[in-house]
Enzyme design. Structure first.
Site, PDB file in Angstrom:
ATOM      1  N   SER A 676       0.806  -1.226   0.000  1.00 16.13           N
ATOM      2  CA  SER A 676       0.000   0.000   0.000  1.00 16.13           C
ATOM      3  C   SER A 676       0.837   1.275   0.000  1.00 16.13           C
ATOM      4  O   SER A 676       0.296   2.372  -0.148  1.00 16.13           O
ATOM      5  CB  SER A 676      -0.932   0.008   1.219  1.00 16.13           C
ATOM      6  OG  SER A 676      -0.190   0.003   2.409  1.00 16.13           O
ATOM      7  N   LYS A 719      -6.928   3.746   8.378  1.00 16.48           N
ATOM      8  CA  LYS A 719      -5.945   4.706   7.865  1.00 16.48           C
ATOM      9  C   LYS A 719      -6.492   6.119   7.856  1.00 16.48           C
ATOM     10  O   LYS A 719      -5.800   7.077   8.241  1.00 16.48           O
ATOM     11  CB  LYS A 719      -5.516   4.296   6.452  1.00 16.48           C
ATOM     12  CG  LYS A 719      -4.727   2.995   6.393  1.00 16.48           C
ATOM     13  CD  LYS A 719      -4.426   2.596   4.961  1.00 16.48           C
ATOM     14  CE  LYS A 719      -3.642   1.297   4.889  1.00 16.48           C
ATOM     15  NZ  LYS A 719      -3.377   0.863   3.502  1.00 16.48           N
TER      16      LYS A 719
END
Length: 792
Positions: A676, A719
């Site tokens: 990511s 996140k």
């Protein structure tokens, strides 16, 4: 013919019967017996000896005594120091009570002689005499010790009457049987009855002698305990009784009342028989007993009281115990609704995934309370031996059942809510793989016949409501994960944590620290600063510790200042908790070219990270530092390859062969991996190579491919929450992650501007304002003078 006439004192006998022509010592200690003795000694030394019908009574009435006894004369007497008498009497005649009276504290009776009736012919008398004498000698042979003197006395007897009286008096037969013999008036009948009783005595003595002989065979010098154990073992083998009668009787009774399955019942019965056959000192004894008691303690068919699931009450309990988590509560209520409609007792298997401190374990408690079931918790963190799950085999010293069976036994019901805490922390060791052992526990098709090695018989776990908890899916093997329904619990927002602190944590700590609500309060501003500057976590554990620290600090002031109302302000926090640990915005106001803010997912929630790049003269190498995993290193290589192929479209003079590029991710002691960070690395390298800084309020996450596509990643909610907590106000995501925004709280979505990208061109345009030419076929066409590949 009677020896004396008139009233004669009566002395009751508790445990003996005196026959004519027999002498016997007596000890007289009761008041009425002493009074009767003293009366006889003043008169002519004659007494009537009557046996009590019940030895335990005091013989307060004449009916408590048999009506037939013996007339005896006191030959000698002695008064002992305690006031009792030792006398020696000789019986002369059987008598029957005719009249009685109670005077001076004792009974006196008039009696008549009881003579033998019925003639007996010479041959019959001789046969009976011979049989009685032979049987007497056989009995003496069975007795231990020296019996020669008794043999001589019996040998000197030459008539049936004397021999029968002697045998009846001295044979070890019951008092009731002796009284029966005394009352039989026919010598023939008395002799025949005596022969029957002596034959029974002979059989008993044979058994006792057999026991003694077996003990003698197993005798070991100077081992008293061993002798006693062996004697008890032989007695059990002869009488069919266990060593510990009370214990075995209780175990047998419990076994008869138990509701075990047929296979388990057979095993338990076998274990009970083995327990009866081994001595208490045997190493096997305690092992068998412990195993048998475990089987009897397990709730084979004992379930919690069945009641219909009240969904409204369950929802009320969930709201009482937990703030927020509306989606999770909805999932739980849906699950309970299915259980209610299905109306079956089949258990369930859920997996709560989330950061520490978000309420995974306490949700299990709430579910147990809503269902009215027992709550059992087992921590699996660090377990590395499958015997912890399945139990040890009983052949090992100190063997124990596994944690599953032990938890079921503790609950006392076969359908508790069973929490398998930290299931992702199971580790494989030399003792086996506990995660593989859990496959049978959590498989609905198998756990109805779960086999614990220690229990050694199937146990039904199908009614148990299993709830496993974990911080991450990474540590859970796929076959195990496939058996559970996953429920995600994400971290709390600042507002949610504030509500939890105000409604739950603060009142709880006030009470635990001995304070009253009126004694201590905290301002709203202080709460906000506590959340933003002193804690930064997905859950609320650290927040609870900080609140506890505040309450302890203020309790000292409260103890010194009675009846004072104390208030905690913002300025008090530094005095209590020290300097601020975090700034409201973790990001810097200005970032140099090559430094970009990224987003990361960790088992304890989301976090932000910075990716730093630098270049120097060299040979075109890529240096990577910061404990990056293989996947993250590959992302950096892909990012550099994409830039090498596309940036020359903007600046054809850009020469990568003479520059080395160094990429570093801070917090070098912490291992990092995953795809990511691909978008972040691409942006960091582009910012460095183009010498363009990136907005510090912009954070990003996403995977990149070699063809320049931006791919979706997971953990978006965690996140974004972490980014908001750190002061980020713009977030770049893959276009396909747009669907994940609905999981993010609305108050956070309002504060953040989202950019959705599909290609690396979109990424550079948003982050750096660079608009690369489209990557199309014309870029790949060969230049003049370069031969084309032949057509196929």
């Amino acid at each position: 013919m009677s020896y004396v006439s008139g009233f004669i004192p009566v002395i009751p006998l508790k445990n003996s019967v005196l026959f004519p022509d027999i002498s016997m010592p007596l000890r007289i200690g009761r008041e009425k017996s002493i009074a009767a003795l003293q009366k006889a000694l003043r008169d002519n030394h004659w007494v009537v000896l009557l046996t009590q019908k019940t030895p335990q009574t005091n013989a307060d009435k004449i009916t408590d005594l048999y009506s037939i006894g013996t007339l005896a004369k006191i030959e000698s007497f002695r008064m002992d120091e305690d006031g009792s008498y030792s006398v020696f009497v000789k019986a002369h005649q059987r008598v029957r009570v005719v009249q009685n009276r109670y005077t001076e504290g004792f009974f006196e009776v008039q009696s008549e002689a009881v003579e033998d009736r019925g003639a007996i012919d010479k041959k019959t008398e001789e046969a009976l005499f011979s049989s009685l004498k032979t049987l007497s000698e056989e009995l003496l042979e069975q007795l231990p010790g020296d019996t020669r003197q008794i043999r001589n006395v019996i040998g000197d007897v030459d008539d049936l009457l004397t021999l029968s009286n002697m045998c009846a008096a001295y044979a070890d037969i019951a008092i009731q049987d002796k009284q029966e013999l005394l009352e039989i008036v026919s010598l023939k009948d008395r002799a025949l009855r005596l022969l029957d009783l002596m034959q029974e005595l002979k059989e008993r003595l044979k058994i006792q002698r057999g026991i003694r002989d077996k003990l003698h065979e197993n005798f070991q010098q100077n081992q008293k305990e061993a002798i006693l154990r062996e004697q008890m073992r032989v007695i059990r083998s002869e009488l069919g009784e266990g060593e510990n009668g009370d214990l075995l009787a209780k175990l047998k009774e419990r076994l008869e009342k138990s509701s075990m399955a047929e296979e388990a019942l057979t095993l338990a019965q076998t274990q009970l028989k083995r327990l009866e056959s081994v001595g208490a000192s045997s190493p096997e004894y305690q092992m068998i007993r412990t195993h048998l008691e475990l089987m009897l303690d397990l709730p084979w068919n004992q379930s919690s009281p069945q009641k219909e699931i009240d969904l409204d009450e369950a929802e009320k309990i969930l709201h009482q115990d937990h703030y927020g988590l509306d989606k999770i509560k909805g999932r739980i209520l849906q699950h309970l609704a299915v259980m209610k409609l299905r109306k079956s007792h089949q258990g369930s298997i859920l997996l709560f995934i989330g950061p520490p401190g978000v309420g995974k374990t306490s949700l299990g408690k709430s579910i147990a309370r809503a269902l009215g079931k027992k709550y059992v918790r087992v921590s699996l963190g660090g377990v590395r031996d499958d015997a912890e799950i399945r139990g040890h085999r009983r052949t090992y010293i100190g063997a124990l059942p596994g944690r599953i069976i032990a938890g079921i036994k503790k609950s006392g019901e076969n359908d508790p809510v069973f929490i398998l805490d930290e299931i992702d922390k199971l580790t494989r060791g030399y003792g086996g793989d506990p995660a593989s052992a859990m496959l049978e526990v959590l498989d609905p098709e198998q756990n109805s016949t779960f086999h614990d090695h220690y229990l050694d018989t199937p146990f039904d776990l199908s009614k148990v409501f299993f709830i496993a908890t974990a911080n991450s899916l990474e540590g859970i093997p796929l076959p195990l994960l496939d058996r559970m329904e996953v429920v995600d619990l994400n971290g709390y927002t600042i507002d949610e944590k504030k509500q939890i602190a105000q409604k739950y944590l603060w009142p709880k700590q006030i009470k635990e620290n001995g304070l009253e609500d009126a004694q201590l309060s905290i301002t709203d501003e202080a709460f906000t600063k506590l959340l933003t500057h002193y804690t930064r976590e997905a859950g609320v554990r650290d927040l609870q510790r900080k609140i506890a620290t505040i309450c302890k600090f203020m309790s000292l002031k409260a103890a010194k200042t009675e009846n004072a109302s104390l208030v905690v302000n913002e300025k008090d926090l530094e005095e209590i908790l020290g300097s601020e640990r975090f700034s409201a915005d973790m990001i810097e106001s200005v970032l140099p070219p090559g430094v970009v803010t990224g987003l990361a997912w960790t088992p304890v929630g989301g976090d932000i990270l910075f990716i730093e790049s630098a270049q120097m003269n060299g040979t075109g190498q890529l240096l990577l530092t910061g404990q990056l995993g293989d996947v993250m290193q590959e992302s950096a290589k892909i990012a550099l390859t994409l830039l090498k192929s596309r940036l020359p479209l903007l600046d054809p003079l850009m020469d990568f062969a003479k520059k080395d590029v160094h990429v570093h991710v801070p917090a070098g002691a912490i291992p990092k991996d995953g795809p990511s960070a691909g978008v972040t690395m691409l942006t960091s390298l582009a910012s460095l190579l183009l010498n363009k800084p990136v907005n510090p309020k912009l954070a990003m996450t996403g995977e990149i491919s070699l063809r320049g596509s931006v791919l979706p990643v997971g953990g978006i909610k965690e996140k974004v929450i972490a980014a908001h907590r750190a002061g980020v106000r713009e977030v770049m995501l893959c276009k396909k992650n747009e669907r994940d925004l609905k999981e993010i709280p609305e108050e956070i979505r309002k504060d953040i501007r989202f950019h959705f990208v599909e290609t690396v061109n979109d990424v550079l345009k948003v982050a750096l304002g660079v608009d690369l030419p489209r990557w199309n076929d014309s870029v790949l066409k060969p230049s003049k003078g370069t031969p084309s590949l032949p057509a196929q």
